[in-house]
Write an enzyme that holds these catalytic residues in place. Structure first.
Site, short mmCIF file in Angstrom:
data_model
loop_
_atom_site.label_atom_id
_atom_site.label_comp_id
_atom_site.label_asym_id
_atom_site.label_seq_id
_atom_site.Cartn_x
_atom_site.Cartn_y
_atom_site.Cartn_z
N TYR A 42 0.84 -1.19 0.00
CA TYR A 42 0.00 0.00 0.00
C TYR A 42 0.88 1.24 0.00
O TYR A 42 2.11 1.17 0.20
CB TYR A 42 -0.94 0.00 1.21
CG TYR A 42 -0.28 0.40 2.51
CD1 TYR A 42 0.59 -0.46 3.18
CD2 TYR A 42 -0.49 1.66 3.07
CE1 TYR A 42 1.20 -0.08 4.37
CE2 TYR A 42 0.11 2.04 4.26
CZ TYR A 42 0.96 1.16 4.90
OH TYR A 42 1.57 1.53 6.07
N ARG A 61 8.19 3.79 -5.03
CA ARG A 61 8.15 2.82 -3.92
C ARG A 61 7.12 1.71 -4.20
O ARG A 61 7.34 0.56 -3.85
CB ARG A 61 7.87 3.54 -2.60
CG ARG A 61 8.06 2.66 -1.39
CD ARG A 61 8.18 3.44 -0.11
NE ARG A 61 6.97 4.16 0.22
CZ ARG A 61 6.87 5.02 1.26
NH1 ARG A 61 7.92 5.26 2.03
NH2 ARG A 61 5.74 5.62 1.52
N ARG A 113 -7.82 -21.77 -1.50
CA ARG A 113 -6.78 -21.09 -0.74
C ARG A 113 -5.50 -21.93 -0.70
O ARG A 113 -5.52 -23.07 -0.25
CB ARG A 113 -7.29 -20.84 0.68
CG ARG A 113 -6.30 -20.17 1.61
CD ARG A 113 -6.91 -20.03 2.99
NE ARG A 113 -5.97 -19.46 3.95
CZ ARG A 113 -5.08 -20.17 4.63
NH1 ARG A 113 -5.00 -21.48 4.46
NH2 ARG A 113 -4.26 -19.59 5.48
N HIS A 115 -1.12 -21.40 0.07
CA HIS A 115 -0.11 -20.43 0.50
C HIS A 115 0.73 -19.96 -0.68
O HIS A 115 1.06 -18.78 -0.79
CB HIS A 115 0.80 -21.04 1.58
CG HIS A 115 0.17 -21.03 2.94
ND1 HIS A 115 0.85 -20.63 4.07
CD2 HIS A 115 -1.06 -21.37 3.35
CE1 HIS A 115 0.05 -20.72 5.12
NE2 HIS A 115 -1.12 -21.17 4.70
N LYS A 160 6.50 -1.84 2.01
CA LYS A 160 5.30 -1.24 2.61
C LYS A 160 4.14 -2.19 2.37
O LYS A 160 3.25 -1.92 1.54
CB LYS A 160 5.07 0.15 1.99
CG LYS A 160 4.23 1.06 2.87
CD LYS A 160 4.34 2.50 2.41
CE LYS A 160 3.34 3.40 3.07
NZ LYS A 160 3.44 3.49 4.52
N GLU A 192 11.94 2.65 14.24
CA GLU A 192 11.06 3.70 13.71
C GLU A 192 9.78 3.71 14.52
O GLU A 192 9.60 2.91 15.44
CB GLU A 192 10.79 3.48 12.22
CG GLU A 192 10.13 2.14 11.93
CD GLU A 192 9.94 1.88 10.43
OE1 GLU A 192 9.87 2.85 9.66
OE2 GLU A 192 9.86 0.70 10.06
N LEU A 216 11.16 1.22 7.20
CA LEU A 216 10.65 1.70 5.92
C LEU A 216 11.40 2.99 5.62
O LEU A 216 11.49 3.88 6.46
CB LEU A 216 9.15 2.00 6.02
CG LEU A 216 8.56 2.47 4.68
CD1 LEU A 216 8.34 1.28 3.75
CD2 LEU A 216 7.26 3.20 4.89
N1 PDD Z 1 2.98 5.21 7.15
N2 PDD Z 1 7.56 3.89 8.82
C1 PDD Z 1 6.40 3.22 8.80
C2 PDD Z 1 6.34 1.91 9.49
C3 PDD Z 1 5.29 3.76 8.14
O1 PDD Z 1 4.13 3.06 8.12
C4 PDD Z 1 5.39 5.02 7.52
C5 PDD Z 1 4.23 5.65 6.79
C6 PDD Z 1 6.63 5.70 7.58
C7 PDD Z 1 6.84 7.05 6.94
O2 PDD Z 1 6.91 6.96 5.56
P1 PDD Z 1 6.48 8.17 4.63
O3 PDD Z 1 7.26 9.35 5.07
O4 PDD Z 1 6.85 7.73 3.25
O5 PDD Z 1 4.99 8.37 4.81
C8 PDD Z 1 7.69 5.09 8.23
C9 PDD Z 1 1.79 5.57 6.41
C10 PDD Z 1 1.61 7.03 6.29
C11 PDD Z 1 0.59 4.85 7.00
O6 PDD Z 1 0.74 3.67 7.28
O7 PDD Z 1 -0.47 5.44 7.14
#
Ligand code: PDD
Length: 294
Positions: A42, A61, A113, A115, A160, A192, A216
């Site tokens: 996403y 990305r 289903r 895996h 992501k 993070e 991320l």
């Molecule tokens: N989240 N780290 C994680 C685990 C994240 O889920 C996100 C962003 C970031 C920051 O990334 P960026 O600057 O590219 O938004 C870092 C999004 C916004 C969310 O899950 O809603």
């Protein structure tokens, strides 16, 4: 929008599985691998006055995530996504003010289903939606509190993916403790936040976890590097041990929906003098300028 459905019972228009529809009408198949396995990626993109902030970085990305997971998207679909993002801003009347776009691509539906992956020609399921967004500028001005939690995630946090269970659990823990967010700790090092990246300031230098499979690589994080470079603030991509946190000068969270958020209390203890520091203010001004916000 030639393929919109005619009967819309909700004013929000989304794009789902090849069609524009109302949010209520968009229903996921019980065989969708995103629903069954979290098998998808996403993206969240900030929209300011109808413009997508760092559009290309977000789309790059997406491409990288699809490639690493081996989800195949036809070139025309890839190009169409770009048009749909703009269509949804228009359709939902979000050309002025601020909004976020949500894009999710899963490996598609497959029954029975299994895996292992379905045949490579299985069409991915694409969801795109647009939502009005109001940043909390008061909190950004005044600072917020955060908690530390163990980082329970896997070894590909650089992707992501929609597998966000450890992140949502961390966010819920923060909420229950009345905190703005959670900072995750793996092997004694801060990685993070549950939905943002984390920086600390020590002696005038910004420190953040290096690019690695344990974080991320945030797009806002990249913008922070740019602003710091322009302002002559040194940046070190180095692991920050959890134990130094109580004594740092500033703690800062960054992300698409977080913007640049000072953390002035950690685990109920005040950081520095309990007020946002000087560096976070430089970064906030820089981000607003780059986003075109006055
Ligand atoms: N989240 N780290 C994680 C685990 C994240 O889920 C996100 C962003 C970031 C920051 O990334 P960026 O600057 O590219 O938004 C870092 C999004 C916004 C969310 O899950 O809603």
């Amino acid at each position: 929008m030639s393929d919109s459905d005619s009967s819309r019972s909700d004013s929000t228009v989304v794009y789902f599985a090849g069609r524009f529809k109302s949010r209520e009408e968009a229903c996921v198949s019980i065989d969708d691998r995103g629903f069954l396995f979290g098998d998808g990626i996403y993206e969240v993109i900030r929209v300011v006055e109808g413009r997508l902030f760092r559009r290309n970085a977000h789309l790059a990305r997406v491409d990288k995530g699809l490639q690493d997971l081996g989800i195949r998207l036809a070139d025309r679909e890839r190009i169409r996504i770009q048009d749909i993002l703009d269509d949804l801003i228009r359709e939902n009347r979000l050309e002025s003010g601020q909004a976020t776009l949500y894009l999710q691509i899963t490996r598609g539906t497959s029954h029975p289903r299994k895996h292992f992956h379905p045949p490579p020609d299985t069409p991915p399921t694409i969801l795109i939606s647009a939502t009005p967004f109001k940043p909390n500028y008061d909190l950004q001005k005044n600072g917020a509190n955060a908690i530390t939690v163990p980082d329970l995630r896997w070894a590909r946090c650089d992707l992501k993916t929609v597998n966000l269970l450890p992140n949502t659990m961390a966010a819920q823990q923060a909420k229950e403790r009345g905190a703005f967010g959670a900072i995750m700790v793996r092997n004694g090092v801060i990685t993070e936040g549950s939905n943002n990246n984390v920086f600390v300031v020590m002696d005038g230098t910004l420190y953040t976890h290096p690019d690695s499979p344990h974080i991320l690589s945030g797009i806002t994080r990249e913008v922070v590097f740019e602003i710091a470079d322009e302002a002559g603030i040194p940046v070190e991509q180095e692991p920050v041990p959890e134990k130094v946190l109580p004594d740092v000068d500033e703690i800062i969270m960054t992300g698409t929906t977080t913007d640049i958020q000072p953390i002035t209390r950690l685990n109920d203890r005040v950081i520095a003098n309990g007020h946002p520091g000087t560096i976070v203010k430089v970064l906030q001004t820089g981000l607003k300028q780059k986003m075109g916000i006055r």
